[in-house]
Write an enzyme that holds these catalytic residues in place. Structure first.
Site, PDB file in Angstrom:
ATOM      1  N   ARG A   1      88.023 131.579  12.829  1.00 24.99           N
ATOM      2  CA  ARG A   1      86.987 132.114  13.730  1.00 24.99           C
ATOM      3  C   ARG A   1      87.498 133.325  14.752  1.00 24.99           C
ATOM      4  NH1 ARG A   1      85.329 129.401  19.228  1.00 24.99           N
ATOM      5  NH2 ARG A   1      83.363 130.920  19.690  1.00 24.99           N
ATOM      6  N   ASP A   2      88.483 133.186  15.205  1.00 28.19           N
ATOM      7  CA  ASP A   2      88.994 134.255  16.339  1.00 28.19           C
ATOM      8  C   ASP A   2      89.643 135.449  15.487  1.00 28.19           C
ATOM      9  OD1 ASP A   2      88.391 132.556  18.353  1.00 28.19           O
ATOM     10  OD2 ASP A   2      90.286 131.981  18.805  1.00 28.19           O
TER      11      ASP A   2
ATOM     12  N   ARG B   1      94.138 131.668  21.830  1.00 29.61           N
ATOM     13  CA  ARG B   1      92.633 131.210  21.476  1.00 29.61           C
ATOM     14  C   ARG B   1      91.968 132.105  22.433  1.00 29.61           C
ATOM     15  NH1 ARG B   1      92.507 125.805  20.049  1.00 29.61           N
ATOM     16  NH2 ARG B   1      94.622 124.510  20.207  1.00 29.61           N
TER      17      ARG B   1
ATOM     18  N   HIS C   1      86.723 133.614  24.067  1.00 33.57           N
ATOM     19  CA  HIS C   1      85.645 132.914  24.018  1.00 33.57           C
ATOM     20  C   HIS C   1      84.574 133.260  25.090  1.00 33.57           C
ATOM     21  CE1 HIS C   1      88.119 130.197  21.620  1.00 33.57           C
ATOM     22  NE2 HIS C   1      87.689 131.011  20.719  1.00 33.57           N
TER      23      HIS C   1
ATOM     24  N   VAL D   1      84.045 117.915  30.662  1.00 31.44           N
ATOM     25  CA  VAL D   1      85.520 118.259  30.914  1.00 31.44           C
ATOM     26  C   VAL D   1      86.066 118.012  29.321  1.00 31.44           C
ATOM     27  CG1 VAL D   1      87.464 117.498  32.135  1.00 31.44           C
ATOM     28  CG2 VAL D   1      85.249 117.304  33.061  1.00 31.44           C
TER      29      VAL D   1
ATOM     30  N   TYR E   1      89.483 122.221  30.776  1.00 29.35           N
ATOM     31  CA  TYR E   1      88.264 123.177  31.037  1.00 29.35           C
ATOM     32  C   TYR E   1      87.338 122.047  31.715  1.00 29.35           C
ATOM     33  CZ  TYR E   1      90.130 126.149  27.433  1.00 29.35           C
ATOM     34  OH  TYR E   1      90.592 126.981  26.285  1.00 29.35           O
TER      35      TYR E   1
ATOM     36  N   GLU F   1      78.519 129.208  21.121  1.00 30.54           N
ATOM     37  CA  GLU F   1      79.642 129.617  21.236  1.00 30.54           C
ATOM     38  C   GLU F   1      80.179 130.820  20.454  1.00 30.54           C
ATOM     39  OE1 GLU F   1      81.339 128.502  23.978  1.00 30.54           O
ATOM     40  OE2 GLU F   1      79.410 127.298  24.464  1.00 30.54           O
TER      41      GLU F   1
ATOM     42  N   LYS G   1      83.204 128.120  34.143  1.00 32.01           N
ATOM     43  CA  LYS G   1      84.134 127.286  33.670  1.00 32.01           C
ATOM     44  C   LYS G   1      85.355 127.257  34.853  1.00 32.01           C
ATOM     45  CE  LYS G   1      83.778 128.457  28.980  1.00 32.01           C
ATOM     46  NZ  LYS G   1      84.591 129.159  27.733  1.00 32.01           N
TER      47      LYS G   1
ATOM     48  N   ARG H   1     111.023 112.928  41.354  1.00 28.23           N
ATOM     49  CA  ARG H   1     110.122 112.192  40.257  1.00 28.23           C
ATOM     50  C   ARG H   1     109.298 113.279  39.470  1.00 28.23           C
ATOM     51  NH1 ARG H   1     106.605 109.287  44.474  1.00 28.23           N
ATOM     52  NH2 ARG H   1     106.524 111.302  45.159  1.00 28.23           N
TER      53      ARG H   1
END
Length: 211
Positions: free
Chosen positions: A180-181, A71, A74, A60, A144, A155, A84, A34
């Site tokens: 941003r990154d 990503r 951060h 969450v 997260y 952040e 986290k 399954r």
């Protein structure tokens, strides 16, 4: 055991990270015709690692990423900081932890872990430790579980392509990043600007999560 210092609790192997205070959790996975079943978080295993169950949960969240999306790195300004607990229930990512805490015994070090919907591994990321990941499959999902809510002004980011950090990024992927990154400073630049947090401060803030 899968690594030095690891131990198994209730079907979950707890593995200390090379990053001080971080841990990897490898739960038992039960596949059948399954699909599969697994429990990426279990109180007993987390308590074995940190001496207490998971921090009080305030947020969450999850994201979904195409193959090649990068990503991070951060992190959250401390205070308030955010601890986290992260896992990948679908797809596959190459996950990176980077110690950004000035004064930490593992400052500047990184660790890479493959997270996927097949291995069901999870990571505990302490306050002040940076997090990044590279999606290896389309529609990879990363969840997260966090100790604080999201406040955009808190952040921050460090470039995952900083050669001084040296994250192993595959050459055969077309990397996609947010604006941003792409504009994030290097580790040295972030430290010069006073954007990184002190190790002792991060540890003190983290300890207060359970009070």
């Amino acid at each position: 055991m899968t690594a030095a210092g690891s131990r198994t609790v209730g079907g979950v192997t707890v593995v200390p990270s090379v990053i001080e205070g971080a841990f990897r959790f490898e739960p038992a996975v039960y596949p059948d015709s399954r699909g599969l079943f697994s429990s990426p978080y279990q109180d007993a295993a987390f308590a074995e690692a940190l001496g207490r169950p998971l921090f009080p949960v305030r947020d969450v969240s999850h994201n979904r990423s195409a193959r090649g999306v990068l990503r991070g790195i951060h992190y959250t300004a401390t205070p308030p900081g955010r601890a986290k607990y992260v896992y990948c229930p679908y797809g596959e990512v190459r996950d990176y932890l980077v110690d950004l805490r000035v004064g930490s015994p593992t400052y500047g070090r990184w660790e890479m872990t493959e997270l996927s919907g097949d291995n069901c591994r999870a990571l505990y990321i302490p306050v002040g430790v940076g997090h990044a990941f590279l999606s290896l499959r389309d529609d990879s999902v990363v969840v997260y579980v966090m100790s604080e809510g999201y406040v955009p002004a808190n952040e921050l980011a460090v470039s995952p392509l900083d050669p001084a950090i040296g994250l192993p990024i595959p050459d055969d992927l077309e990397i996609q990043q947010s604006d941003r990154d792409r504009a994030a400073p290097t580790l040295a630049e972030a430290r010069e600007r006073g954007l990184l947090d002190d190790y002792d401060l991060c540890r003190n803030v983290e300890a207060k999560l359970w009070r």
